[in-house]
Design a protein around this motif. Structure first.
Motif, PDB file in Angstrom:
ATOM      1  N   PRO A 128      23.789  38.670  39.229  1.00 38.15           N
ATOM      2  CA  PRO A 128      23.933  40.322  38.587  1.00 38.15           C
ATOM      3  C   PRO A 128      25.245  40.620  39.445  1.00 38.15           C
ATOM      4  O   PRO A 128      25.082  40.240  40.627  1.00 38.15           O
ATOM      5  CB  PRO A 128      23.177  40.459  38.564  1.00 38.15           C
ATOM      6  CG  PRO A 128      21.801  39.296  38.934  1.00 38.15           C
ATOM      7  CD  PRO A 128      22.230  38.502  39.505  1.00 38.15           C
ATOM      8  N   LEU A 129      26.185  41.242  38.621  1.00 41.62           N
ATOM      9  CA  LEU A 129      27.018  42.190  39.393  1.00 41.62           C
ATOM     10  C   LEU A 129      26.298  42.952  40.527  1.00 41.62           C
ATOM     11  O   LEU A 129      26.662  43.217  41.228  1.00 41.62           O
ATOM     12  CB  LEU A 129      27.937  42.646  38.926  1.00 41.62           C
ATOM     13  CG  LEU A 129      29.575  42.930  38.938  1.00 41.62           C
ATOM     14  CD1 LEU A 129      29.971  42.236  40.596  1.00 41.62           C
ATOM     15  CD2 LEU A 129      30.263  43.419  38.212  1.00 41.62           C
ATOM     16  N   SER A 130      25.610  43.627  40.519  1.00 42.88           N
ATOM     17  CA  SER A 130      24.739  44.839  41.842  1.00 42.88           C
ATOM     18  C   SER A 130      24.669  44.026  42.551  1.00 42.88           C
ATOM     19  O   SER A 130      24.958  44.377  43.558  1.00 42.88           O
ATOM     20  CB  SER A 130      24.429  45.203  40.321  1.00 42.88           C
ATOM     21  OG  SER A 130      22.659  44.756  40.202  1.00 42.88           O
ATOM     22  N   GLU A 131      23.552  42.674  42.508  1.00 37.25           N
ATOM     23  CA  GLU A 131      23.690  42.273  43.696  1.00 37.25           C
ATOM     24  C   GLU A 131      24.309  41.781  44.072  1.00 37.25           C
ATOM     25  O   GLU A 131      24.761  42.039  45.423  1.00 37.25           O
ATOM     26  CB  GLU A 131      22.749  40.653  43.497  1.00 37.25           C
ATOM     27  CG  GLU A 131      22.113  40.251  44.146  1.00 37.25           C
ATOM     28  CD  GLU A 131      21.181  38.763  43.565  1.00 37.25           C
ATOM     29  OE1 GLU A 131      21.813  37.731  44.432  1.00 37.25           O
ATOM     30  OE2 GLU A 131      20.046  39.306  42.906  1.00 37.25           O
ATOM     31  N   PHE A 132      25.638  40.787  43.442  1.00 35.68           N
ATOM     32  CA  PHE A 132      26.908  40.032  44.360  1.00 35.68           C
ATOM     33  C   PHE A 132      27.776  41.468  45.510  1.00 35.68           C
ATOM     34  O   PHE A 132      27.514  41.212  46.398  1.00 35.68           O
ATOM     35  CB  PHE A 132      27.531  39.983  43.511  1.00 35.68           C
ATOM     36  CG  PHE A 132      28.857  39.304  43.928  1.00 35.68           C
ATOM     37  CD1 PHE A 132      28.822  38.138  44.307  1.00 35.68           C
ATOM     38  CD2 PHE A 132      30.071  39.799  43.926  1.00 35.68           C
ATOM     39  CE1 PHE A 132      29.752  36.891  44.628  1.00 35.68           C
ATOM     40  CE2 PHE A 132      30.896  38.809  44.840  1.00 35.68           C
ATOM     41  CZ  PHE A 132      31.111  37.488  44.992  1.00 35.68           C
ATOM     42  N   LEU A 177      40.945  35.570  37.843  1.00 34.69           N
ATOM     43  CA  LEU A 177      40.272  36.448  37.734  1.00 34.69           C
ATOM     44  C   LEU A 177      40.212  38.052  38.619  1.00 34.69           C
ATOM     45  O   LEU A 177      41.011  38.220  38.048  1.00 34.69           O
ATOM     46  CB  LEU A 177      38.595  35.745  38.628  1.00 34.69           C
ATOM     47  CG  LEU A 177      37.598  36.964  39.410  1.00 34.69           C
ATOM     48  CD1 LEU A 177      37.681  37.737  37.568  1.00 34.69           C
ATOM     49  CD2 LEU A 177      36.478  36.548  39.619  1.00 34.69           C
ATOM     50  N   GLU A 178      41.097  37.147  38.852  1.00 29.53           N
ATOM     51  CA  GLU A 178      42.361  38.290  39.519  1.00 29.53           C
ATOM     52  C   GLU A 178      42.965  39.055  38.909  1.00 29.53           C
ATOM     53  O   GLU A 178      43.114  40.658  39.566  1.00 29.53           O
ATOM     54  CB  GLU A 178      43.135  38.316  41.076  1.00 29.53           C
ATOM     55  CG  GLU A 178      43.936  38.396  42.126  1.00 29.53           C
ATOM     56  CD  GLU A 178      44.679  38.173  43.173  1.00 29.53           C
ATOM     57  OE1 GLU A 178      45.892  38.571  42.803  1.00 29.53           O
ATOM     58  OE2 GLU A 178      44.924  37.141  43.139  1.00 29.53           O
ATOM     59  N   LYS A 179      43.737  38.221  37.955  1.00 28.33           N
ATOM     60  CA  LYS A 179      44.376  38.717  37.421  1.00 28.33           C
ATOM     61  C   LYS A 179      43.870  39.886  36.774  1.00 28.33           C
ATOM     62  O   LYS A 179      44.203  41.453  35.864  1.00 28.33           O
ATOM     63  CB  LYS A 179      45.253  38.226  36.587  1.00 28.33           C
ATOM     64  CG  LYS A 179      46.497  37.646  36.846  1.00 28.33           C
ATOM     65  CD  LYS A 179      46.983  36.220  36.280  1.00 28.33           C
ATOM     66  CE  LYS A 179      48.136  35.277  36.587  1.00 28.33           C
ATOM     67  NZ  LYS A 179      48.286  34.178  35.881  1.00 28.33           N
ATOM     68  N   ARG A 204      35.005  34.539  37.665  1.00 30.92           N
ATOM     69  CA  ARG A 204      34.440  34.844  37.197  1.00 30.92           C
ATOM     70  C   ARG A 204      33.755  36.641  37.109  1.00 30.92           C
ATOM     71  O   ARG A 204      33.188  36.031  37.969  1.00 30.92           O
ATOM     72  CB  ARG A 204      34.184  33.954  35.498  1.00 30.92           C
ATOM     73  CG  ARG A 204      33.534  35.035  33.990  1.00 30.92           C
ATOM     74  CD  ARG A 204      33.663  33.739  33.366  1.00 30.92           C
ATOM     75  NE  ARG A 204      32.505  33.561  33.006  1.00 30.92           N
ATOM     76  CZ  ARG A 204      31.268  32.495  33.022  1.00 30.92           C
ATOM     77  NH1 ARG A 204      32.235  31.354  32.557  1.00 30.92           N
ATOM     78  NH2 ARG A 204      30.064  31.911  33.468  1.00 30.92           N
ATOM     79  N   VAL A 205      33.850  37.204  36.371  1.00 31.11           N
ATOM     80  CA  VAL A 205      33.093  38.258  35.724  1.00 31.11           C
ATOM     81  C   VAL A 205      33.155  38.556  34.426  1.00 31.11           C
ATOM     82  O   VAL A 205      34.133  38.645  34.055  1.00 31.11           O
ATOM     83  CB  VAL A 205      33.523  39.467  36.752  1.00 31.11           C
ATOM     84  CG1 VAL A 205      32.991  39.569  38.426  1.00 31.11           C
ATOM     85  CG2 VAL A 205      34.872  40.291  36.234  1.00 31.11           C
TER      86      VAL A 205
END
Length: 275
Positions: free
Chosen positions: A4-8, A42-44, A75-76
């Motif tokens: 989960p992005l919130s956790e990351f 992903l950076e792009k 990835r996100v």
């Protein structure tokens, strides 16, 4: 691994840059996952949101997720993201014709910078043209699950006597990875792949022979690709004359034999709208 992005985000300590075999790459120092390199695609994607990739991560919705493999964050994506298996992508093209190698266009599945990438290259028929000799009508499919790459399908005529190609058309999308189901994604790929059978390759080559080269475009390509392109242009101009066939032959060496940037540029320079 999906996180989960919130956790990351809670575990991010610092952002550095390091030199890798892929060039200058961002390095995320994370409390839980240690030192994570950031996939350059992903950076792009993140740079479209903010010049600083970490700032971009904190601007994304909390219900998104991050994907980590080994020491790469690759990835996100939103909850609707569909990760289509590489084998399913390959399977769409598997029964069309013979798998072939054409320059750097081959058939493989590889993990690169944490993400999975698929290359499929196939011949769907062998034809003959009085001016260029034998050529194979084929297609090249490129796919990645980094959330940025999506898929690209390129149609081409591979001229056998010079191990080179003529690009018949170009289709690409960077949005299909966010389809609601894998079947929706695969259906779109099938549609694009099926376009190779709608091409009259011999008529296409005849048209290129009749069409004078666009000197404005020739100048632009010369500035971008330099001496190697002009050397090829002079060679093919001597065979075909100053027409678009010679221009495409020179460009297509870069499409099938050079690095990723030059290859993409060459393919787009030969794009046939509506092909």
């Amino acid at each position: 691994m999906q996180v989960p992005l919130s956790e990351f985000r809670r575990g991010i300590v610092k952002l550095d840059t390091v030199d890798t075999q892929y060039g200058r790459t961002y390095l995320i120092r994370h409390l839980k996952y240690g030192a994570l390199l950031m996939n350059r695609n992903l950076e792009k994607r993140l740079r479209r949101i903010s010049p600083n990739p970490i700032d971009a991560l904190f601007k994304l919705p909390e219900d998104w997720h991050a994907a980590v493999r080994g020491n790469w964050m690759y990835r996100v994506a939103s909850p609707s993201y569909v990760d289509v298996p590489a084998g399913a992508v390959q399977g769409i093209v598997r029964n069309l014709g013979e798998f072939i190698e054409f320059g750097k266009w081959g058939n493989w599945v590889r993990v690169i910078q944490g993400a999975t990438y698929v290359s499929v290259n196939t011949s769907v028929g062998l034809l003959n043209h009085p001016k260029v000799g034998e050529f194979t009508l084929g297609l090249h499919l490129w796919w990645g699950n980094d959330g940025y790459t999506a898929f690209h399908v390129t149609y081409y005529a591979g001229v056998l006597k010079c191990v080179n190609g003529l690009i018949m058309g170009y289709r690409a999308s960077v949005r299909l990875l966010h389809a609601r189901s894998s079947e929706a994604v695969l259906a779109r790929i099938r549609e694009a792949v099926g376009g190779v059978f709608r091409i009259n390759a011999e008529a296409f080559i005849d048209e290129l022979l009749r069409t004078p080269v666009d000197y404005d475009q020739l100048t632009q390509v010369k500035k971008r690709l330099g001496y190697d392109f002009m050397r090829l242009w002079e060679y093919y101009r001597g065979i075909h004359g100053e027409n678009m066939l010679a221009f495409y032959q020179a460009l297509s060496w870069f499409a099938t034999h050079s690095g990723e940037r030059a290859s993409k540029y060459a393919v787009k320079a030969m794009a046939v709208k509506g092909a």
